[in-house]
Enzyme design. Structure first.
Site, PDB file in Angstrom:
ATOM      1  N   PRO A 119       0.913  -0.930  -0.450  1.00 35.63           N
ATOM      2  CA  PRO A 119       0.230   0.242   0.374  1.00 35.63           C
ATOM      3  C   PRO A 119       1.175   1.273   0.249  1.00 35.63           C
ATOM      4  O   PRO A 119       1.504   1.728   1.186  1.00 35.63           O
ATOM      5  CB  PRO A 119      -0.634  -0.067   1.476  1.00 35.63           C
ATOM      6  CG  PRO A 119       0.040  -0.899   2.386  1.00 35.63           C
ATOM      7  CD  PRO A 119       0.665  -1.960   1.375  1.00 35.63           C
ATOM      8  N   VAL A 120       0.701   2.247  -1.301  1.00 34.49           N
ATOM      9  CA  VAL A 120       1.717   3.063  -0.788  1.00 34.49           C
ATOM     10  C   VAL A 120       0.429   4.444  -1.532  1.00 34.49           C
ATOM     11  O   VAL A 120      -0.654   4.197  -2.258  1.00 34.49           O
ATOM     12  CB  VAL A 120       2.513   3.676  -2.050  1.00 34.49           C
ATOM     13  CG1 VAL A 120       2.991   4.653  -2.241  1.00 34.49           C
ATOM     14  CG2 VAL A 120       3.376   2.360  -1.548  1.00 34.49           C
ATOM     15  N   SER A 122       7.322  -5.256   8.528  1.00 30.18           N
ATOM     16  CA  SER A 122       7.493  -4.320   7.769  1.00 30.18           C
ATOM     17  C   SER A 122       7.930  -3.080   8.750  1.00 30.18           C
ATOM     18  O   SER A 122       7.129  -2.917  10.307  1.00 30.18           O
ATOM     19  CB  SER A 122       6.323  -3.999   7.747  1.00 30.18           C
ATOM     20  OG  SER A 122       6.375  -2.626   7.238  1.00 30.18           O
ATOM     21  N   HIS A 157       7.862   0.342   6.986  1.00 27.63           N
ATOM     22  CA  HIS A 157       7.235   1.179   6.634  1.00 27.63           C
ATOM     23  C   HIS A 157       7.980   1.596   5.496  1.00 27.63           C
ATOM     24  O   HIS A 157       8.440   3.517   5.396  1.00 27.63           O
ATOM     25  CB  HIS A 157       6.854   2.399   7.951  1.00 27.63           C
ATOM     26  CG  HIS A 157       5.808   3.427   7.745  1.00 27.63           C
ATOM     27  ND1 HIS A 157       4.422   2.538   8.094  1.00 27.63           N
ATOM     28  CD2 HIS A 157       5.152   3.777   6.660  1.00 27.63           C
ATOM     29  CE1 HIS A 157       3.686   3.055   7.194  1.00 27.63           C
ATOM     30  NE2 HIS A 157       3.646   4.133   6.830  1.00 27.63           N
ATOM     31  N   TYR A 194      -5.147   3.598   8.030  1.00 28.27           N
ATOM     32  CA  TYR A 194      -4.235   3.765   9.414  1.00 28.27           C
ATOM     33  C   TYR A 194      -5.603   3.887  10.350  1.00 28.27           C
ATOM     34  O   TYR A 194      -7.038   4.082   9.863  1.00 28.27           O
ATOM     35  CB  TYR A 194      -3.468   5.652   8.972  1.00 28.27           C
ATOM     36  CG  TYR A 194      -2.388   5.069   8.031  1.00 28.27           C
ATOM     37  CD1 TYR A 194      -1.273   4.273   8.669  1.00 28.27           C
ATOM     38  CD2 TYR A 194      -2.373   5.490   7.007  1.00 28.27           C
ATOM     39  CE1 TYR A 194      -0.323   4.572   8.596  1.00 28.27           C
ATOM     40  CE2 TYR A 194      -1.795   5.363   6.008  1.00 28.27           C
ATOM     41  CZ  TYR A 194      -0.387   4.763   6.865  1.00 28.27           C
ATOM     42  OH  TYR A 194       0.769   4.886   5.895  1.00 28.27           O
ATOM     43  N   LYS A 229      -0.218  -5.155   9.896  1.00 34.90           N
ATOM     44  CA  LYS A 229       1.400  -4.552   8.791  1.00 34.90           C
ATOM     45  C   LYS A 229       2.644  -3.975  10.245  1.00 34.90           C
ATOM     46  O   LYS A 229       2.209  -2.683  10.277  1.00 34.90           O
ATOM     47  CB  LYS A 229       0.597  -4.053   7.901  1.00 34.90           C
ATOM     48  CG  LYS A 229       1.723  -2.810   6.849  1.00 34.90           C
ATOM     49  CD  LYS A 229       1.778  -2.461   5.476  1.00 34.90           C
ATOM     50  CE  LYS A 229       3.303  -1.989   5.115  1.00 34.90           C
ATOM     51  NZ  LYS A 229       3.831  -1.614   5.684  1.00 34.90           N
ATOM     52  N   ARG A 244      10.673   3.828   7.021  1.00 33.77           N
ATOM     53  CA  ARG A 244      10.403   5.778   7.196  1.00 33.77           C
ATOM     54  C   ARG A 244       9.298   6.035   7.969  1.00 33.77           C
ATOM     55  O   ARG A 244       9.194   7.364   8.478  1.00 33.77           O
ATOM     56  CB  ARG A 244       8.915   5.807   5.587  1.00 33.77           C
ATOM     57  CG  ARG A 244       9.228   5.777   4.562  1.00 33.77           C
ATOM     58  CD  ARG A 244       8.630   5.300   3.149  1.00 33.77           C
ATOM     59  NE  ARG A 244       7.712   6.394   3.472  1.00 33.77           N
ATOM     60  CZ  ARG A 244       7.672   7.574   2.646  1.00 33.77           C
ATOM     61  NH1 ARG A 244       9.195   7.348   1.588  1.00 33.77           N
ATOM     62  NH2 ARG A 244       6.403   8.514   1.888  1.00 33.77           N
ATOM     63  N   GLY A 251      12.604  -3.397   0.658  1.00 32.86           N
ATOM     64  CA  GLY A 251      14.539  -3.664   1.093  1.00 32.86           C
ATOM     65  C   GLY A 251      14.104  -4.700  -0.880  1.00 32.86           C
ATOM     66  O   GLY A 251      15.116  -4.676  -0.908  1.00 32.86           O
TER      67      GLY A 251
END
Length: 358
Positions: A77-78, A254, A256, A129, A232, A259, A289
């Protein structure tokens, strides 16, 4: 020149995107130590190939939370895919369907859930979120289930946004013509302006994200949907065990994409302890990564059921829309096939920790 690896799309995307958008995609938090460590762990790992194995056929198919997939390579998800191409998430969804891959759409998608679902021919999950406005969260969950999304992915490593210095220096804010169209505009106003030394993304999160989220709140989400719940942002055995105890259906190892907490464990390092702490029937995914099909094989060998790809998907989207995303996925699938054959482990089930030296 014909793209031969996902990195070819990285170069093309950088040439096309505004500098501040490029920094938003590529950047991490703080000194970007975790961002670099995610890659370093994959680069330092080595494979132990077996020989004299029939590899005339390779097979990377799997079933994940009841959905058959052609590959363990999914789309992370972005937010705001329209930053990278006018068709945004609908182009990404079509490409995922062509590849037989999972797509996880973001809560801040720039196309409606309905249009994404209409474009998709493969399984869709929705990332969330934890918002202060639970009514808005509940309405979004209801819409997602109604149009065929198959799981909810709750991001749990973002009670606030990490200090992303590239965005702060650029005063990055989401352009006015690009919106998180699945949420009321009143919830998103802060994302379109940036205070000095900050970013619209960080200011918006401070205003709208609920930092009081605890394990007890999962019951509220479970009451509002029959969809599987995926967490996540899990990096430790302790949290993996708590996820299983609270009835979560899968977890994503994860950080993130480097970030959030700078200095946090790289995901490939965290993966073995999370896998060891979860029941065998609870799928563990990984993001952060992953850049090659060989990286995918490494993650699967260490216990990941599947991986989620973020930045390379956006490179493909920026470079050539749907076809760019489809080509990135095709390259990764081809690299994974090559790795399975040359490793002497032609099926995903053949991958285990004995294939890796770290």
């Amino acid at each position: 020149m014909e793209a031969l690896e996902p990195a070819d799309f990285e170069r093309a995307a950088r040439a096309r995107l505004p500098a501040e958008t490029w920094d938003f995609v590529q950047g991490g938090s703080g000194a970007e130590r975790t961002l670099a460590a995610n890659r370093a762990q994959f680069e330092q790992a080595r494979l132990r190939p077996r020989t004299m194995v029939d590899v005339s056929t390779t097979d990377q198919r799997l079933t994940l939370l009841g959905s058959p997939l052609s590959t363990p390579i999914g789309i992370a998800p972005v937010a705001y895919h329209q930053l990278f191409h006018p068709e945004g998430e609908t182009a990404t969804a079509r490409a995922a369907g062509r590849a037989g891959a999972l797509m996880v759409a973001g809560i801040f998608a720039s196309r409606t859930l309905e249009s994404i679902a209409e474009a998709a021919t493969g399984p869709l999950w929705l990332q969330l979120y934890w918002l202060r406005r639970r009514d808005a969260l509940a309405a979004l969950v209801e819409r997602a289930e109604a149009v065929g999304f198959r799981a909810l992915v709750l991001t749990v490593d973002a009670p606030r946004i990490g200090r992303r210095l590239r965005d702060a220096r650029n005063g990055f804010a989401v352009p006015a013509h690009i919106r998180a169209v699945n949420l009321d505009p009143s919830l998103m106003a802060a994302s379109h302006r940036a205070d000095a030394g900050s970013s619209g993304i960080a200011d918006h999160a401070k205003e709208q994200f609920d930092p009081t989220l605890t394990w007890a709140d999962l019951a509220w989400l479970r009451e509002r949907s029959s969809l599987p719940i995926v967490l996540k942002g899990i990096l430790t055995a302790e949290d993996a065990r708590l996820a299983a105890e609270h009835g979560v259906d899968a977890v994503v190892v994860s950080n993130h994409g480097g970030r959030q907490l700078d200095g946090a464990l790289p995901t490939l390092s965290a993966l073995p302890e999370v896998v060891a702490a979860t029941p065998p029937d609870l799928p563990v995914l990984l993001d952060g990564g992953v850049r090659t099909g060989t990286d995918v094989a490494l993650a699967v060998a260490l216990g990941a059921r599947a991986v989620l790809i973020g930045r390379p998907i956006l490179w493909g989207l920026a470079a050539d829309g749907e076809n760019g995303v489809a080509r990135v996925l095709d390259l990764l699938k081809t690299e994974l096939d090559d790795t399975l054959a040359l490793l002497g482990r032609p099926r995903l089930a053949d991958l285990d920790p004995t294939a890796v030296v770290r």
